[in-house]
Write an enzyme that holds these catalytic residues in place. Structure first.
Site, PDB file in Angstrom:
ATOM      1  N   THR A  33       0.815  -1.225   0.000  1.00  0.00           N
ATOM      2  CA  THR A  33       0.000   0.000   0.000  1.00  0.00           C
ATOM      3  C   THR A  33       0.845   1.270   0.000  1.00  0.00           C
ATOM      4  O   THR A  33       0.343   2.349  -0.309  1.00  0.00           O
ATOM      5  CB  THR A  33      -0.917   0.040   1.237  1.00  0.00           C
ATOM      6  OG1 THR A  33      -0.119   0.091   2.429  1.00  0.00           O
ATOM      7  CG2 THR A  33      -1.820  -1.186   1.270  1.00  0.00           C
ATOM      8  N   CYS A  37       2.407   3.029   9.505  1.00  0.00           N
ATOM      9  CA  CYS A  37       1.448   3.154  10.608  1.00  0.00           C
ATOM     10  C   CYS A  37       2.135   3.023  11.965  1.00  0.00           C
ATOM     11  O   CYS A  37       3.269   2.584  12.069  1.00  0.00           O
ATOM     12  CB  CYS A  37       0.385   2.048  10.526  1.00  0.00           C
ATOM     13  SG  CYS A  37      -0.511   1.927   8.976  1.00  0.00           S
ATOM     14  N   CYS A  41      -2.198   0.562  15.036  1.00  0.00           N
ATOM     15  CA  CYS A  41      -3.184   0.976  14.034  1.00  0.00           C
ATOM     16  C   CYS A  41      -4.268  -0.090  13.874  1.00  0.00           C
ATOM     17  O   CYS A  41      -3.999  -1.290  13.861  1.00  0.00           O
ATOM     18  CB  CYS A  41      -2.503   1.214  12.698  1.00  0.00           C
ATOM     19  SG  CYS A  41      -3.627   1.866  11.424  1.00  0.00           S
ATOM     20  N   ARG A  44      -6.582  -3.054   8.677  1.00  0.00           N
ATOM     21  CA  ARG A  44      -6.436  -4.486   8.412  1.00  0.00           C
ATOM     22  C   ARG A  44      -4.962  -4.866   8.304  1.00  0.00           C
ATOM     23  O   ARG A  44      -4.160  -4.167   7.677  1.00  0.00           O
ATOM     24  CB  ARG A  44      -7.145  -4.842   7.108  1.00  0.00           C
ATOM     25  CG  ARG A  44      -7.132  -6.318   6.765  1.00  0.00           C
ATOM     26  CD  ARG A  44      -7.912  -6.554   5.476  1.00  0.00           C
ATOM     27  NE  ARG A  44      -7.879  -7.964   5.090  1.00  0.00           N
ATOM     28  CZ  ARG A  44      -8.453  -8.440   3.995  1.00  0.00           C
ATOM     29  NH1 ARG A  44      -9.103  -7.607   3.186  1.00  0.00           N
ATOM     30  NH2 ARG A  44      -8.378  -9.719   3.706  1.00  0.00           N
ATOM     31  N   ARG A  66       3.946   6.722   2.765  1.00  0.00           N
ATOM     32  CA  ARG A  66       3.065   7.820   3.165  1.00  0.00           C
ATOM     33  C   ARG A  66       2.474   7.523   4.537  1.00  0.00           C
ATOM     34  O   ARG A  66       2.215   6.355   4.862  1.00  0.00           O
ATOM     35  CB  ARG A  66       1.916   8.003   2.166  1.00  0.00           C
ATOM     36  CG  ARG A  66       2.343   8.143   0.725  1.00  0.00           C
ATOM     37  CD  ARG A  66       1.143   8.427  -0.186  1.00  0.00           C
ATOM     38  NE  ARG A  66       0.055   7.472   0.005  1.00  0.00           N
ATOM     39  CZ  ARG A  66      -0.006   6.274  -0.558  1.00  0.00           C
ATOM     40  NH1 ARG A  66       0.984   5.861  -1.337  1.00  0.00           N
ATOM     41  NH2 ARG A  66      -1.040   5.476  -0.358  1.00  0.00           N
ATOM     42  N   CYS A  68      -0.224   6.955   7.414  1.00  0.00           N
ATOM     43  CA  CYS A  68      -1.603   6.468   7.482  1.00  0.00           C
ATOM     44  C   CYS A  68      -2.520   7.592   7.965  1.00  0.00           C
ATOM     45  O   CYS A  68      -2.210   8.295   8.934  1.00  0.00           O
ATOM     46  CB  CYS A  68      -1.654   5.280   8.442  1.00  0.00           C
ATOM     47  SG  CYS A  68      -3.324   4.661   8.768  1.00  0.00           S
ATOM     48  N   CYS A  71      -4.269   6.292  11.727  1.00  0.00           N
ATOM     49  CA  CYS A  71      -3.551   6.345  13.018  1.00  0.00           C
ATOM     50  C   CYS A  71      -2.616   7.543  13.135  1.00  0.00           C
ATOM     51  O   CYS A  71      -2.039   7.766  14.198  1.00  0.00           O
ATOM     52  CB  CYS A  71      -2.782   5.050  13.256  1.00  0.00           C
ATOM     53  SG  CYS A  71      -1.423   4.765  12.083  1.00  0.00           S
TER      54      CYS A  71
END
Length: 354
Positions: A33, A37, A41, A44, A66, A68, A71
């Site tokens: 993705t 995080c 977090c 999923r 990048r 999240c 969170c």
């Protein structure tokens, strides 16, 4: 600064379990993705082979990930949102004011939202927080000789009995009997290693501890007895100065701490704490060596106990004391924080103890 991470298997287990004890230790990046995080977090969980770990947000960003949105790993844990900061500033301008839900609504704030945030971040409701601030101000005025009746009515109480009951619960004594007690003004400060609780007494810093330290309640009890003081929310100038010095320290541009300190304790404890203050950044010392420096070579355990009773974390650098073999031991804020503080100061672990 090179930061040492725990073993990958341990971090992966903590991430899958959403273990809050690893907040601040590492950040998790998901290769599929491109997002990183916090360990806790609620998103999923990805497959283990798609997970990478980083010590800091800067490292994750430099690797192309990048933050999240759920969170918010770029926001320091415990950071005060703008609406709460504005509310706290309003409270400081009028510490004697009795706030109502209508006052919050007039500021465009939901009383429910305010109550939930203060319960989560301060451990009580906003109204209880404001009441403690008001009673702390009242105690200061009593200590300066103001009549009880004047103080009671100035702080919004309709009767002396109502003021007396609230004050008894706050200070553990009736207003007339509490004049000899002082006030430790307490505030929360943010840091890259988690929220800190700071306290000031008579323009001196007397408390700096990580907010999640298990021994914090005991430290507060001891400090209250030694200073003959009660705790109340506040934002004195010395804590603002401390916050600025801590920001510089964590940014690697600190030139030492200049805020005035007070560390009440036994003569032996104070001798240990004074010796700790002589340890230079980037250096460490064993408990045995510290005992020898004090001329008490057999008092190693007593030195360790005094080290653990230090209530001025970072400022009195008990994190610079290590085991006789150089291993990191005994830090109330957690060994991961001890390691981070030492690494920030330029320390390198002994060979074979990476």
């Amino acid at each position: 600064m090179t930061t040492t991470l725990p073993p990958r298997a341990r971090m992966l287990r903590a991430f899958l379990d959403k273990d809050p004890g690893f907040e601040g230790v590492f950040l998790t990046a998901v290769k599929t993705t491109g997002i990183f995080c916090r360990p806790t977090c609620s998103a999923r969980k990805p497959k283990p082979e798609n997970v990478a770990f980083y010590a800091t947000a800067r490292e994750a960003l430099d690797a192309g990930f990048r933050p999240c949105l759920r969170c918010a790993p770029l926001v320091p844990e415990g950071e005060t949102p703008a609406w709460a900061e504005a509310l706290l500033e309003a409270l400081e301008r009028e510490p004697q004011r009795r706030w109502s839900d209508a006052d919050l609504e007039a500021r465009g704030l939901s009383p429910r939202r305010v109550r939930r945030w203060f319960q989560q971040q301060r451990g009580n409701t906003f109204h209880a927080y404001a009441r403690a601030r008001r009673l702390g101000q009242a105690l200061s005025e009593l200590n300066h000789g103001a009549p009880v009746s004047d103080v009671a009515f100035a702080h919004g109480y309709d009767s002396l009995s109502g003021f007396g009951a609230a004050f008894q619960q706050f200070a553990g004594a009736a207003p007339s009997a509490a004049r000899a007690r002082g006030v430790v003004e307490v505030a929360r400060l943010t840091s890259p290693l988690g929220p800190l609780v700071a306290g000031a007494f008579q323009d001196e810093v007397v408390l700096l501890e990580f907010a999640d330290r298990k021994g914090l309640p005991g430290q507060l009890t001891t400090l209250a007895k030694r200073l003959r003081a009660s705790f109340a929310p506040g934002r004195p100038a010395v804590l603002a100065a401390l916050a600025a010095e801590l920001d510089a320290y964590f940014a690697g541009r600190g030139a030492g701490f200049q805020v005035p300190l007070r560390a009440p304790g036994t003569p032996f404890q104070q001798a240990v704490w004074a010796a700790l203050g002589e340890l230079e950044p980037g250096t460490t010392c064993s408990y045995g060596e510290l005992a020898r420096r004090l001329g008490r070579p057999s008092a190693v355990r007593a030195v360790a106990r005094a080290n653990g009773h230090n209530r001025l974390a970072i400022l009195i650098p008990c994190h610079r004391v290590v085991g006789s073999d150089g291993a990191l031991t005994g830090y109330g804020g957690g060994l991961w924080r001890k390691r981070r503080l030492l690494e920030l100061e330029g320390w390198r672990p002994p060979a074979g103890r990476g």
